[in-house]
Write a protein that holds these residues in place. Structure first.
Motif, PDB file in Angstrom:
ATOM      1  N   ARG A 101       4.537 -20.348 -36.066  1.00 53.09           N
ATOM      2  CA  ARG A 101       3.120 -20.551 -36.912  1.00 53.09           C
ATOM      3  C   ARG A 101       3.412 -21.519 -37.672  1.00 53.09           C
ATOM      4  NH1 ARG A 101      -0.277 -15.712 -39.111  1.00 53.09           N
ATOM      5  NH2 ARG A 101      -1.544 -17.463 -39.476  1.00 53.09           N
ATOM      6  N   GLN A 102       2.227 -22.486 -37.666  1.00 49.48           N
ATOM      7  CA  GLN A 102       2.043 -23.696 -38.535  1.00 49.48           C
ATOM      8  C   GLN A 102       0.995 -23.465 -39.556  1.00 49.48           C
ATOM      9  OE1 GLN A 102       4.601 -26.300 -37.606  1.00 49.48           O
ATOM     10  NE2 GLN A 102       4.107 -27.042 -39.684  1.00 49.48           N
ATOM     11  N   SER A 103       1.014 -23.959 -40.710  1.00 52.63           N
ATOM     12  CA  SER A 103       0.094 -23.921 -41.669  1.00 52.63           C
ATOM     13  C   SER A 103      -0.950 -24.871 -41.233  1.00 52.63           C
ATOM     14  CB  SER A 103       0.664 -24.251 -43.058  1.00 52.63           C
ATOM     15  OG  SER A 103      -0.494 -24.554 -44.001  1.00 52.63           O
ATOM     16  N   THR A 104      -2.469 -24.471 -41.585  1.00 56.85           N
ATOM     17  CA  THR A 104      -3.618 -25.410 -41.233  1.00 56.85           C
ATOM     18  C   THR A 104      -3.788 -25.894 -42.620  1.00 56.85           C
ATOM     19  OG1 THR A 104      -5.090 -23.404 -41.377  1.00 56.85           O
ATOM     20  CG2 THR A 104      -4.288 -23.825 -39.186  1.00 56.85           C
ATOM     21  N   ASN A 108       1.938 -30.559 -42.066  1.00 60.14           N
ATOM     22  CA  ASN A 108       3.313 -30.687 -42.012  1.00 60.14           C
ATOM     23  C   ASN A 108       4.473 -29.718 -42.544  1.00 60.14           C
ATOM     24  OD1 ASN A 108       3.051 -32.937 -40.121  1.00 60.14           O
ATOM     25  ND2 ASN A 108       2.291 -34.112 -42.239  1.00 60.14           N
ATOM     26  N   ALA A 109       3.888 -28.798 -42.764  1.00 60.80           N
ATOM     27  CA  ALA A 109       4.560 -27.502 -43.448  1.00 60.80           C
ATOM     28  C   ALA A 109       5.625 -27.050 -42.777  1.00 60.80           C
ATOM     29  CB  ALA A 109       3.677 -26.612 -44.265  1.00 60.80           C
ATOM     30  N   PRO A 110       6.788 -26.515 -43.636  1.00 61.08           N
ATOM     31  CA  PRO A 110       7.502 -25.746 -42.407  1.00 61.08           C
ATOM     32  C   PRO A 110       7.045 -24.828 -41.899  1.00 61.08           C
ATOM     33  CG  PRO A 110       8.495 -26.109 -44.647  1.00 61.08           C
ATOM     34  CD  PRO A 110       7.095 -26.573 -44.826  1.00 61.08           C
ATOM     35  N   VAL A 111       7.710 -24.530 -40.513  1.00 60.35           N
ATOM     36  CA  VAL A 111       7.411 -23.531 -39.612  1.00 60.35           C
ATOM     37  C   VAL A 111       7.620 -22.265 -40.232  1.00 60.35           C
ATOM     38  CG1 VAL A 111       7.732 -22.427 -37.264  1.00 60.35           C
ATOM     39  CG2 VAL A 111       7.858 -25.038 -37.893  1.00 60.35           C
TER      40      VAL A 111
END
Length: 533
Positions: A101-104, A108-111
């Motif tokens: 999951r990646q931040s919306t 470019n936040a850490p996974v």
């Protein structure tokens, strides 16, 4: 009750340097040539929170008969966590990481690290994060029963047996979670370990140079080696099971003897754990996903426990001219390692919780205290009454066994950058044959651990020097006329001038390892004259 906290922190904003021995073999030489082992810097951080506390309780005293009484109570103390006024929170979960999951909010936040909405950037947060920026969930089921009993055994009021049990919930103090203020990328704390350059340019190895101040935009490229903090949404607040049993007996008209057993066990003690440990210089999550983007990840761990058990014996005498109290405690306090410095990286890994269980730092296995106050009588002879009557002498004797400590090394032999690395114990007896302040610990009893390993020494497994003090006082008041008095007072602290040594230096890399360089106060005398009118 409503609690508010306002913190503006800049303690590491100017930069913080650490020097070890990697360059020359001597830490002072590394400092002189500018060979930096670790550099840390952070942006100005704020922590503005509020927290509400509410409680309901009911209690009753039930006198079953003339000799037996029960005290019953129940408290309801729901836990409502702190809320950030700026509505910014971030959280890491391993299942989010495994799902990729990646931040919306920050693309470019850490996974596996997601954000709530906040004042910056505007708009909603990631799915699964709270909109009101509560740092964890409410806990409504905190019911705490208490029961106590008192039994007059013979019915004459001279012998009693008492027992009690209760559950007591605790609220973490408002500063407890302040480490969450270092929320990357808003107010990051960035740490470079091992050789990263010199004093002239500590950011020489960072692509793009110095990243501070960080401007938090949705497409920001996150700075490398930034510290990330996380607190599970299902955080459980600490509580204590506490119990006691006592037998009390009046002896004659003036003496009272008491024997007590006191015990408790603490659940959900809070500690800080490293959730992304290094293994041979490579982070665990980086091995699982090279694109994870996470460096140090401090996680609040609510799984700690502790216990205390004690036998407490006391003897008291109360009479017209003399009061005397003596007590002796034999106790043991043990628990998991806890930490309140949540913003420091290098915390122990969760898997090391058992290895870090040991004596608590305030554990005193034996403690004896005696205090007395004696007042001379008012003699019938006028001369004696003036010279010797009305003097009050007091004394306090304290004898304590030493507290516990461990022996560490200013090194990273395990190659994990964790701060729970202790020495390797080679001998059962770690003390000198004729231990003194000049050399209390035997250096031959310890060694630096082998590379890639932790030392075998347990946490707080070595007892330090004990304490013996005697404080005395002498006072007398003289009446001067109808409404005036003159009081004289003389006091002596540590009257025998006993040298109460501190604990020895406990870093095996230091030249003064095993030596004691500190002590409590020597004998102190003070005199006072007081005029009352």
């Amino acid at each position: 009750m409503r609690q508010l906290m306002y913190i503006s922190s800049s303690s590491s904003s100017p930069g913080n340097w650490r020097f070890r021995t990697r360059g020359t073999g001597l830490s002072m030489a590394d400092f002189m040539i500018g060979y930096v082992d670790r550099f840390r810097q952070e942006d100005l951080a704020t922590w503005y929170t509020r927290q509400d506390f509410q409680s309901l309780y009911a209690q009753d005293i039930w006198r079953v008969n003339n000799q037996f009484t029960l005290n019953l109570g129940l408290r309801w103390e729901p836990f409502t966590p702190q809320v950030r006024n700026d509505k910014r929170t971030g959280r890491f979960r391993r299942d989010w990481f495994d799902q990729g999951r990646q931040s919306t909010v920050f693309v470019n936040a850490p996974v596996g690290y997601l954000y709530s909405g906040g004042d910056r950037p505007p708009g909603p947060g990631d799915e699964g994060m709270p909109d009101n920026a509560q740092i964890s969930n409410n806990l409504w089921g905190h019911f705490a029963p208490r029961v106590g009993m008192a039994w007059d055994v013979s019915g004459d009021g001279r012998t009693s047996i008492r027992a009690a049990y209760g559950v007591f919930y605790d609220y973490p103090h408002t500063y407890q979670f302040n480490g969450l203020r270092n929320l990357t990328p808003f107010t990051p704390r960035i740490t470079w370990n091992r050789y990263i350059g010199g004093l002239d340019d500590p950011w020489i190895r960072n692509p793009g140079g110095n990243p501070i101040p960080v401007i938090a935009t949705p497409d920001l490229v996150f700075p490398r080696n930034a510290l990330f903090m996380t607190l599970d949404e299902n955080y459980k607040s600490p509580y204590v099971h506490q119990w006691n049993l006592s037998l009390q007996r009046q002896i004659g008209r003036e003496w009272m003897a008491t024997a007590n057993y006191i015990g408790n066990t603490s659940i959900h003690l809070l500690g800080i754990r490293e959730a992304n440990p290094e293994i041979d210089g490579v982070r665990e999550l980086t091995r699982a996903n090279p694109e994870s983007g996470l460096a140090a990840l401090n996680k609040f761990d609510d799984g700690g426990t502790g216990s205390y058990n004690a036998m407490w014996l006391s003897l008291e005498r109360q009479s017209a001219g003399m009061n005397l109290r003596m007590n002796y405690t034999w106790s043991h306090s043990i628990g998991d390692q806890t930490s309140f410095n949540s913003t420091s990286s290098g915390r122990p890994h969760l898997s090391r919780r058992t290895a870090n269980r040991g004596n608590n730092i305030l554990d005193r296995r034996h403690a004896f205290n005696m205090s007395t106050v004696y007042e001379t009588p008012q003699f019938a002879n006028s001369t004696l009454r003036v010279l010797a009557g009305g003097w009050r002498a007091s004394g306090i004797l304290k004898v304590l066994s030493g507290d516990f400590f461990d022996v560490g090394c200013d090194c990273d032999r395990a190659n994990t950058d964790e701060d729970d690395q202790r020495a390797h114990q080679l001998m059962d007896n770690v003390f000198m044959a004729n231990k003194s302040a000049d050399q209390w610990l035997n250096p031959a009893a310890f060694a630096t651990p082998a590379r890639g390993t932790y030392g075998n020494l347990g946490r707080n497994s070595i007892r330090g020097p004990g304490i013996f003090t005697l404080d005395v006082g002498l006072t007398r008041s003289f009446a001067i006329g109808e409404n005036q008095t003159l009081e004289i007072r003389a006091e002596a602290f540590n009257l025998p001038n006993n040298v109460n040594l501190g604990n020895p230096e406990n870093i095996i890399d230091d030249n003064d390892f095993g030596q004691i360089t500190s002590a409590a106060d020597p004998r102190i005398l003070q005199f006072a004259l007081k005029y009352k009118f």
